[in-house]
Design a protein around this motif. Structure first.
Motif, PDB file in Angstrom:
ATOM      1  N   CYS A 156       6.193  10.717   7.535  1.00 31.39           N
ATOM      2  CA  CYS A 156       7.627  10.885   7.936  1.00 31.39           C
ATOM      3  C   CYS A 156       8.333   9.997   6.828  1.00 31.39           C
ATOM      4  O   CYS A 156       9.645  10.513   6.830  1.00 31.39           O
ATOM      5  CB  CYS A 156       7.767  10.143   9.271  1.00 31.39           C
ATOM      6  SG  CYS A 156       7.163  11.303  10.534  1.00 31.39           S
ATOM      7  N   GLY A 210       6.643  17.891   6.038  1.00 37.07           N
ATOM      8  CA  GLY A 210       6.961  17.926   7.434  1.00 37.07           C
ATOM      9  C   GLY A 210       6.341  18.854   8.394  1.00 37.07           C
ATOM     10  O   GLY A 210       5.844  18.187   9.550  1.00 37.07           O
ATOM     11  N   TYR A 226       0.642   9.806   9.703  1.00 32.32           N
ATOM     12  CA  TYR A 226       1.942  10.620  10.350  1.00 32.32           C
ATOM     13  C   TYR A 226       3.018   9.734   9.935  1.00 32.32           C
ATOM     14  O   TYR A 226       4.325  10.295   9.489  1.00 32.32           O
ATOM     15  CB  TYR A 226       1.888  10.732  11.524  1.00 32.32           C
ATOM     16  CG  TYR A 226       0.993  11.756  12.293  1.00 32.32           C
ATOM     17  CD1 TYR A 226       0.980  13.035  11.856  1.00 32.32           C
ATOM     18  CD2 TYR A 226      -0.197  11.110  12.936  1.00 32.32           C
ATOM     19  CE1 TYR A 226      -0.059  13.878  12.377  1.00 32.32           C
ATOM     20  CE2 TYR A 226      -1.314  11.977  13.338  1.00 32.32           C
ATOM     21  CZ  TYR A 226      -1.188  13.375  13.133  1.00 32.32           C
ATOM     22  OH  TYR A 226      -2.183  14.131  13.532  1.00 32.32           O
ATOM     23  N   LYS A 260       9.276  12.984  17.256  1.00 32.18           N
ATOM     24  CA  LYS A 260       9.375  12.695  15.954  1.00 32.18           C
ATOM     25  C   LYS A 260       8.833  13.454  14.768  1.00 32.18           C
ATOM     26  O   LYS A 260       9.594  13.775  13.820  1.00 32.18           O
ATOM     27  CB  LYS A 260       8.414  11.573  15.869  1.00 32.18           C
ATOM     28  CG  LYS A 260       8.691  10.592  14.610  1.00 32.18           C
ATOM     29  CD  LYS A 260       8.037   9.127  14.702  1.00 32.18           C
ATOM     30  CE  LYS A 260       6.291   9.317  14.033  1.00 32.18           C
ATOM     31  NZ  LYS A 260       5.442   8.299  14.033  1.00 32.18           N
ATOM     32  N   HIS A 261       7.910  14.322  15.282  1.00 33.31           N
ATOM     33  CA  HIS A 261       7.267  15.351  14.082  1.00 33.31           C
ATOM     34  C   HIS A 261       8.301  16.378  14.058  1.00 33.31           C
ATOM     35  O   HIS A 261       8.184  17.568  13.056  1.00 33.31           O
ATOM     36  CB  HIS A 261       5.863  15.401  14.312  1.00 33.31           C
ATOM     37  CG  HIS A 261       4.956  14.208  14.372  1.00 33.31           C
ATOM     38  ND1 HIS A 261       4.105  14.042  14.907  1.00 33.31           N
ATOM     39  CD2 HIS A 261       5.178  13.524  13.423  1.00 33.31           C
ATOM     40  CE1 HIS A 261       3.394  12.987  14.523  1.00 33.31           C
ATOM     41  NE2 HIS A 261       4.100  12.338  13.691  1.00 33.31           N
ATOM     42  N   ASP A 262       9.083  16.734  15.111  1.00 29.76           N
ATOM     43  CA  ASP A 262       9.497  17.812  15.023  1.00 29.76           C
ATOM     44  C   ASP A 262      11.197  17.867  14.825  1.00 29.76           C
ATOM     45  O   ASP A 262      12.004  18.660  14.795  1.00 29.76           O
ATOM     46  CB  ASP A 262       9.618  18.549  16.639  1.00 29.76           C
ATOM     47  CG  ASP A 262      10.169  20.124  16.672  1.00 29.76           C
ATOM     48  OD1 ASP A 262       9.670  20.862  15.841  1.00 29.76           O
ATOM     49  OD2 ASP A 262      10.825  20.372  17.403  1.00 29.76           O
ATOM     50  N   LEU A 298       2.790  18.247   8.731  1.00 28.02           N
ATOM     51  CA  LEU A 298       2.420  16.894   9.867  1.00 28.02           C
ATOM     52  C   LEU A 298       2.451  17.349  11.235  1.00 28.02           C
ATOM     53  O   LEU A 298       1.565  17.121  12.118  1.00 28.02           O
ATOM     54  CB  LEU A 298       3.509  15.871   9.589  1.00 28.02           C
ATOM     55  CG  LEU A 298       3.486  15.027   8.609  1.00 28.02           C
ATOM     56  CD1 LEU A 298       4.622  13.742   8.549  1.00 28.02           C
ATOM     57  CD2 LEU A 298       1.991  14.229   8.375  1.00 28.02           C
ATOM     58  N   HIS A 299       3.712  18.437  11.490  1.00 27.50           N
ATOM     59  CA  HIS A 299       3.764  18.887  12.694  1.00 27.50           C
ATOM     60  C   HIS A 299       2.531  19.704  13.186  1.00 27.50           C
ATOM     61  O   HIS A 299       2.168  19.580  14.591  1.00 27.50           O
ATOM     62  CB  HIS A 299       5.175  19.515  12.934  1.00 27.50           C
ATOM     63  CG  HIS A 299       5.438  20.053  14.291  1.00 27.50           C
ATOM     64  ND1 HIS A 299       5.760  21.376  14.574  1.00 27.50           N
ATOM     65  CD2 HIS A 299       5.272  19.411  15.397  1.00 27.50           C
ATOM     66  CE1 HIS A 299       5.930  21.642  15.746  1.00 27.50           C
ATOM     67  NE2 HIS A 299       5.944  20.328  16.363  1.00 27.50           N
TER      68      HIS A 299
END
Lengths: 193, 211
Positions: free
Chosen positions: A99, A111, A95, B179-181, A114-115
């Motif tokens: 990022c 992105g 992750y 963070k991921h959003d 990852l989410h």
């Protein structure tokens, strides 16, 4: 945000990613093991650690290709069953690297990938972490990336601390320095009488 | 206020939460005659035999250990009240019943130090265990609903120890989701232009439990 002294952030930047040199570079032949001269040709494909690749990218010396852990194959596996994918083998800092690499590559779907991966793997971590037993380390722990295993450990250790407290035991713990002192005085005791 | 055991994480350890719980007031029935105690936190007493008096839990436990009083079980710890609470907890899968903020700690301290003062000790103990299990299961199912759109989590009537257990996990999970959003990472490949203005509002606030 990772701090300056965040050791995980530092180690993460060591992850090697593959780049393509946009310019020829002299005197850096050691970067390319296959190079016969002391320079890297234009268009050569080289694996560099992230921190170096990032700096070179900012100077427009290299272009960064998408690392293998974000390949189509991994994405298919994540879509099939996110929780079962052995992400730690692919990249322990999946992750974090993802990022950082999003602004550097042309593929903008990383992105959301990852989410998606985190959201689906989170359920698995949640369902197993608080109920994890004391002694055994569950098998799936080895599949988790660094960030996920920290999340898992956070839940497991707080639950263990609570269980320990509930079972009781001495409320006041002796400081280690006290027990050490007592040991040193012990041998002198028999000699005094 | 942060815990002392782990300065990095600013979390409390279980004994620290117990320490905070010891300031809760309980009713004791002394069996001795004693002058008033003038403490920094307040004046307690004077104490007369068989006249009930309110003192903090730490003082009650200290007196109890010396055999100078009996502790009156709080009203919420009676078997009838606990049975009601347990039933209500089971019936409403999305709400927590109001219980004292430190119910886990107070009940454990009383079970440990004043077990001879509690009627139906085993019943009360197992009821509290059951209530705690049911409530924790609710917390876990609630945590499943966390997603990138969750900014804040509202947990009404959750007790100190329960919050303390889930705090490290929840904080980390929320941070990771945040963070991921973040909009830097998730860009719509086609709709970044003028057609769709940059979304400042990150979706409706989602409660872990409905109010």
């Amino acid at each position: 945000m990772p701090g300056y002294y965040d050791i995980d952030d530092i180690i993460m930047e060591e992850e090697s990613i593959s780049v393509v040199f946009q310019v020829g570079a002299h005197g850096v032949g050691l970067l390319d093991p296959g190079s016969e001269t002391n320079s890297v040709e234009k268009g050569a494909k080289v694996d560099l650690p992230f921190w170096l690749a990032h700096e070179l990218y900012l100077r427009q010396a290299v272009s960064i290709s998408v690392p293998a852990c974000f390949s189509q194959k991994t994405r298919k596996e994540i879509q099939a069953d996110a929780a079962c994918v052995h992400l730690r083998i692919r990249c322990p800092y999946f992750y974090e690297l993802g990022c950082k690499i999003v602004p550097l590559v042309s593929d903008k779907s990383i992105g959301s990938f990852l989410h998606y991966a985190f959201t689906h793997r989170y359920k698995e971590i949640l369902s197993k972490s608080h109920s994890a037993s004391v002694a055994t380390v569950p098998k799936f722990l080895t599949r988790l990336t660094k960030e996920e295993s920290q999340l898992f450990e956070a839940a497991r250790s707080s639950m263990l601390a609570f269980k320990k407290w509930r079972l009781g035991g001495s409320r006041l713990e002796k400081a280690s320095i006290l027990s050490r002192k007592r040991k040193t005085t012990m041998p002198t005791c028999p000699s005094t009488p | 206020m942060a815990g002392q055991s782990n300065p990095d994480l600013s979390v409390f350890s279980a004994p620290e939460v117990e320490f905070l719980a010891e300031d809760e007031m309980v009713e004791i029935v002394p069996n001795i005659r004693m002058e008033a105690l003038n403490m920094i936190c307040g004046d307690y007493g004077p104490f007369f035999p068989q006249i009930a008096s309110k003192v903090p839990l730490w003082l009650a436990v200290a007196l109890k250990k010396r055999g100078k009083c009996t502790i009156r079980t709080p009203e919420w710890m009676s078997v009838e009240r606990l049975t009601q609470v347990l039933e209500a907890e089971r019936e409403s899968p999305r709400e927590f019943q109001p219980l004292p903020f430190h119910y886990v700690e107070i009940s454990r301290l009383l079970f440990d130090h004043a077990h001879d003062d509690i009627p139906d000790l085993y019943m009360a103990r197992s009821l509290i265990e059951d209530i705690r299990d049911v409530r924790f299961h609710k917390v876990e199912t609630g945590l499943e609903t966390i997603s990138g759109r969750t900014h804040a989590v509202k947990l009404k009537n959750l007790s100190a120890m329960e919050v303390n257990i889930v705090r490290p996990f929840m904080v980390r999970a929320l941070q990771a989701f945040y963070k991921h959003d973040s909009p830097h990472l998730i860009q719509q490949p086609r709709a970044m232009g003028s057609r769709q203005p940059q979304v400042v509002d990150r979706g409706p606030r989602r409660d872990l439990r409905p109010r």
